[in-house]
Structure formats: structure tokens, C-alpha cells
Design a protein around this motif. Structure first.
Motif, PDB file in Angstrom:
ATOM      1  N   GLY A  10      -7.387  88.266  17.840  1.00 20.90           N
ATOM      2  CA  GLY A  10      -6.639  87.055  18.127  1.00 20.90           C
ATOM      3  C   GLY A  10      -7.427  86.027  18.915  1.00 20.90           C
ATOM      4  N   GLU A  11      -8.685  86.369  19.302  1.00 19.77           N
ATOM      5  CA  GLU A  11      -9.477  85.431  20.078  1.00 19.77           C
ATOM      6  C   GLU A  11     -10.055  84.347  19.188  1.00 19.77           C
ATOM      7  OE1 GLU A  11     -12.585  88.328  18.582  1.00 19.77           O
ATOM      8  OE2 GLU A  11     -10.443  88.300  19.062  1.00 19.77           O
ATOM      9  N   VAL A  12     -10.333  83.207  19.782  1.00 23.78           N
ATOM     10  CA  VAL A  12     -10.947  82.106  19.051  1.00 23.78           C
ATOM     11  C   VAL A  12     -12.438  82.392  18.905  1.00 23.78           C
ATOM     12  CG1 VAL A  12     -11.484  79.648  19.123  1.00 23.78           C
ATOM     13  CG2 VAL A  12      -9.238  80.450  19.858  1.00 23.78           C
ATOM     14  N   VAL A  13     -12.967  82.250  17.701  1.00 27.02           N
ATOM     15  CA  VAL A  13     -14.389  82.479  17.442  1.00 27.02           C
ATOM     16  C   VAL A  13     -15.038  81.132  17.141  1.00 27.02           C
ATOM     17  CG1 VAL A  13     -16.081  83.763  16.099  1.00 27.02           C
ATOM     18  CG2 VAL A  13     -13.820  84.750  16.504  1.00 27.02           C
ATOM     19  N   THR A  14     -15.877  80.666  18.061  1.00 30.38           N
ATOM     20  CA  THR A  14     -16.487  79.352  17.937  1.00 30.38           C
ATOM     21  C   THR A  14     -17.993  79.463  18.156  1.00 30.38           C
ATOM     22  OG1 THR A  14     -16.107  78.910  20.283  1.00 30.38           O
ATOM     23  CG2 THR A  14     -14.415  78.158  18.738  1.00 30.38           C
ATOM     24  N   ALA A  15     -18.689  78.399  17.814  1.00 28.12           N
ATOM     25  CA  ALA A  15     -20.138  78.415  17.969  1.00 28.12           C
ATOM     26  C   ALA A  15     -20.677  77.020  18.212  1.00 28.12           C
ATOM     27  CB  ALA A  15     -20.804  79.014  16.729  1.00 28.12           C
ATOM     28  N   ALA A  16     -21.889  76.983  18.768  1.00 30.08           N
ATOM     29  CA  ALA A  16     -22.647  75.746  18.917  1.00 30.08           C
ATOM     30  C   ALA A  16     -24.069  76.013  18.452  1.00 30.08           C
ATOM     31  CB  ALA A  16     -22.651  75.281  20.368  1.00 30.08           C
ATOM     32  N   VAL A  17     -24.727  74.957  17.993  1.00 27.48           N
ATOM     33  CA  VAL A  17     -26.138  75.030  17.616  1.00 27.48           C
ATOM     34  C   VAL A  17     -26.932  74.146  18.573  1.00 27.48           C
ATOM     35  CG1 VAL A  17     -27.854  74.448  15.855  1.00 27.48           C
ATOM     36  CG2 VAL A  17     -25.701  75.500  15.183  1.00 27.48           C
ATOM     37  N   LEU A  18     -28.031  74.689  19.069  1.00 26.44           N
ATOM     38  CA  LEU A  18     -28.929  73.937  19.930  1.00 26.44           C
ATOM     39  C   LEU A  18     -30.307  73.897  19.271  1.00 26.44           C
ATOM     40  CD1 LEU A  18     -29.474  72.506  22.643  1.00 26.44           C
ATOM     41  CD2 LEU A  18     -30.082  74.742  23.596  1.00 26.44           C
ATOM     42  N   VAL A  19     -30.710  72.715  18.843  1.00 27.70           N
ATOM     43  CA  VAL A  19     -32.017  72.532  18.218  1.00 27.70           C
ATOM     44  C   VAL A  19     -32.988  72.059  19.299  1.00 27.70           C
ATOM     45  CG1 VAL A  19     -33.333  71.267  16.476  1.00 27.70           C
ATOM     46  CG2 VAL A  19     -30.974  71.984  16.006  1.00 27.70           C
ATOM     47  N   ILE A  20     -34.125  72.742  19.410  1.00 23.18           N
ATOM     48  CA  ILE A  20     -35.070  72.471  20.493  1.00 23.18           C
ATOM     49  C   ILE A  20     -36.381  71.966  19.906  1.00 23.18           C
ATOM     50  CG2 ILE A  20     -36.362  73.495  22.406  1.00 23.18           C
ATOM     51  CD1 ILE A  20     -34.049  75.650  22.489  1.00 23.18           C
ATOM     52  N   GLY A  21     -36.826  70.780  20.353  1.00 24.68           N
ATOM     53  CA  GLY A  21     -38.124  70.321  19.884  1.00 24.68           C
ATOM     54  C   GLY A  21     -38.304  68.819  19.933  1.00 24.68           C
ATOM     55  N   ASP A  22     -39.399  68.384  20.541  1.00 23.95           N
ATOM     56  CA  ASP A  22     -39.738  66.967  20.558  1.00 23.95           C
ATOM     57  C   ASP A  22     -39.931  66.418  19.150  1.00 23.95           C
ATOM     58  OD1 ASP A  22     -39.743  66.981  23.326  1.00 23.95           O
ATOM     59  OD2 ASP A  22     -41.913  67.253  23.503  1.00 23.95           O
ATOM     60  N   GLU A  23     -40.435  67.269  18.240  1.00 29.30           N
ATOM     61  CA  GLU A  23     -40.738  66.792  16.896  1.00 29.30           C
ATOM     62  C   GLU A  23     -39.484  66.385  16.134  1.00 29.30           C
ATOM     63  OE1 GLU A  23     -40.161  71.250  16.602  1.00 29.30           O
ATOM     64  OE2 GLU A  23     -41.033  69.822  18.015  1.00 29.30           O
ATOM     65  N   ILE A  24     -38.333  66.975  16.478  1.00 35.66           N
ATOM     66  CA  ILE A  24     -37.068  66.587  15.847  1.00 35.66           C
ATOM     67  C   ILE A  24     -36.627  65.229  16.389  1.00 35.66           C
ATOM     68  CG2 ILE A  24     -34.655  67.204  15.499  1.00 35.66           C
ATOM     69  CD1 ILE A  24     -36.518  69.084  14.068  1.00 35.66           C
ATOM     70  N   LEU A  25     -36.715  65.067  17.701  1.00 35.29           N
ATOM     71  CA  LEU A  25     -36.264  63.820  18.328  1.00 35.29           C
ATOM     72  C   LEU A  25     -37.167  62.644  17.975  1.00 35.29           C
ATOM     73  CD1 LEU A  25     -35.296  65.268  21.808  1.00 35.29           C
ATOM     74  CD2 LEU A  25     -33.732  64.341  20.103  1.00 35.29           C
ATOM     75  N   SER A  26     -38.440  62.892  17.699  1.00 28.87           N
ATOM     76  CA  SER A  26     -39.354  61.798  17.327  1.00 28.87           C
ATOM     77  C   SER A  26     -39.211  61.408  15.865  1.00 28.87           C
ATOM     78  CB  SER A  26     -40.810  62.219  17.589  1.00 28.87           C
ATOM     79  OG  SER A  26     -41.229  63.204  16.652  1.00 28.87           O
ATOM     80  N   GLY A  27     -38.566  62.260  15.079  1.00 30.87           N
ATOM     81  CA  GLY A  27     -38.421  61.996  13.659  1.00 30.87           C
ATOM     82  C   GLY A  27     -39.555  62.558  12.826  1.00 30.87           C
ATOM     83  N   ARG A  28     -40.571  63.135  13.459  1.00 30.61           N
ATOM     84  CA  ARG A  28     -41.708  63.670  12.710  1.00 30.61           C
ATOM     85  C   ARG A  28     -41.271  64.832  11.826  1.00 30.61           C
ATOM     86  NH1 ARG A  28     -45.560  67.527  12.701  1.00 30.61           N
ATOM     87  NH2 ARG A  28     -47.659  66.904  12.053  1.00 30.61           N
TER      88      ARG A  28
END
Length: 254
Positions: A10-28
Motif C-alpha cells: 500500500g506504500e507509494v512507490v516513487t522515483a527521481a533521476v539525477l543526471v551528473i555531468g558538466d558535459e550535459i549542462l554545456s550541451g556537448r
């Protein structure tokens, strides 16, 4: 809007994704993992509620992990566990949990067996993880991911992440899978459907209803997507949405 996923207890099953990396934020590098994980978890009946991207900064990784791990059942991270100096995910997550980082002896043995005399100091970084971590199998390139608490740490390379997610999946608590229906409103603009669609949504709070307009160069189409775990409510809401689309189409026909 809509109901939460409930597991067997009966518990709620939830999730989050954490993407780590300068290369993602720079668009490379273009992220290819969030969408894959979202679809994968949806098929398991786990609700992905949040996705974040943070730079290769220990304090920011730690802050994001602590914000997410207390809010959701699971946190899945991608990126930052390779052999280079900026692969510091282990340091950030260790800071979040208040434990030291070490070269896990089990991971070291895996790398030794796979790499042999190619195992240098740089590659040995792939065995770094917080003390108390459990290994996640990597059938593609062998260097393991790892789990500590409710945080699952995976590679950023999509093919490797896919293999790690397959290894994790049997261990996760899951819920009832959400069913999805789509009603295509060809020739209907989102502004035409917005008001009455809101009335249908209010009548069926257990159904998530979204509208997604697009233009093919000739005409507008609005795709109306309904999602729910309550089949009876989904059927009833879908019937009303289809009736709405038919009425609107009748009004614009010559």
C-alpha cells in the motif's frame, strides 16, 4: 493530479533521476537516459516524479542527493563513475551519506579479472565508492555501479546504464502499471479543447489528462492522452473525451 503508485503493502512507490555531468549542462553531450528510465519505471509501475541535472561539483551532487533521497522511494543517478579526474559522483554521494570513499575490494577484483595488466591508476577509480555500498552488475564493460541506501548509481553511457537498470529491476518494489489511452483531435487546436477538457478532468480526478498540440504544416492536431490505474474511470473519461472531439469536429466541418 491523478493517483500515486501503491506497492503490495500500500506504500507509494516513487522515483527521481539525477543526471551528473558538466558535459550535459554545456550541451556537448545530449542526455539519452532520462527518457529511457522514465519509460522503464512506468512499465514497472513506479512513478518518476522528478529529474535533475547537476554539474561535477561535490557539494551540489551531495545537496541534490539529500534533497531527493528523503522525498522519493528511489533515486537513480547516471554519470560520473568513470576513470577520469572529474568523475566525482562517489565523492558527492559519500558526502551526502556522511561516509568515506574507498576502493571497494570486490570491485577491484572484478576490474583485475577483466582488465588484467591494463588496470592502471585511472581505471582503478572505477572501483571507488562510498563505504557500505552494494555492487550493481555491469554485463557490458564489467565496471560495477553501486547502491547505497535508496540511491542507485549507474554509468552515463546509455548501453551500460541499460544493463545496470536490468540488473536492478528485479530488486525494486513496484506498483500497478498505469494504462494509457490517446484520442487524436485532427484539425482541433488546443485552445478549442482546453475549457471542456478541464471539466472532464474535474469529473475524473483519478485520471491524468494531458493535451499535446502539433502542426504538420497543413493542420493542427491535438493529441489528448489519458492515464490511470482505475480502468473503469479511464473508460468513462475516454468516452467523454471522444464525444468532445466528435462535437468539436462537427462544428468545424463545412
Amino acid at each position: 493530479m491523478g493517483e500515486a503508485t501503491a506497492g503490495d503493502g500500500g506504500e507509494v512507490v516513487t522515483a527521481a533521476v539525477l543526471v551528473i555531468g558538466d558535459e550535459i549542462l554545456s550541451g556537448r553531450t545530449k542526455d539519452r537516459n532520462i527518457g529511457y528510465i522514465a519509460e522503464y519505471l512506468t512499465a514497472l509501475g513506479i512513478d518518476l516524479r522528478e529529474a535533475r541535472i547537476v554539474p561535477d561539483v561535490v557539494s551540489e551532487i551531495a545537496a541534490a542527493v539529500n534533497a531527493l533521497r528523503g522525498r522519493y522511494t528511489y533515486v537513480f543517478t547516471t554519470g560520473g563513475i568513470g576513470p577520469t579526474h572529474d568523475d566525482i559522483t562517489a565523492d558527492g554521494i559519500a558526502e551526502a551519506f556522511g561516509v568515506p570513499v574507498h576502493h571497494d575490494p570486490r570491485a577491484v577484483e572484478i576490474l583485475k579479472a577483466y582488465l588484467g595488466d591494463r588496470l592502471n591508476e585511472a581505471r582503478l577509480r572505477m572501483a571507488r565508492m562510498p563505504v557500505g555500498s552494494e555492487l550493481i552488475e555491469n554485463t557490458v564493460s564489467k565496471a560495477p555501479g553501486w547502491r547505497i541506501g535508496n540511491v542507485y548509481v549507474m554509468a552515463g553511457i546509455p548501453s551500460v546504464m541499460h544493463a545496470m537498470l536490468d540488473a536492478i529491476a528485479p530488486t525494486l518494489r513496484t506498483g500497478t502499471v498505469i494504462e494509457s489511452r490517446t484520442v487524436e483531435g485532427r484539425g482541433i487546436k488546443e485552445g478549442d479543447v482546453g475549457g471542456p477538457l478541464g471539466d472532464i478532468q474535474a469529473a475524473f480526478p483519478q485520471v491524468m489528462i494531458g493535451s499535446y498540440p502539433h502542426f504538420d504544416g497543413n493542420q493542427f492536431t491535438t493529441s489528448l492522452v489519458l492515464r490511470s490505474r482505475d480502468t473503469a474511470a479511464l473508460d468513462a473519461a475516454e468516452a467523454q473525451v471522444r464525444a468532445l472531439v466528435e462535437r468539436l469536429l462537427a462544428e468545424v466541418r463545412p
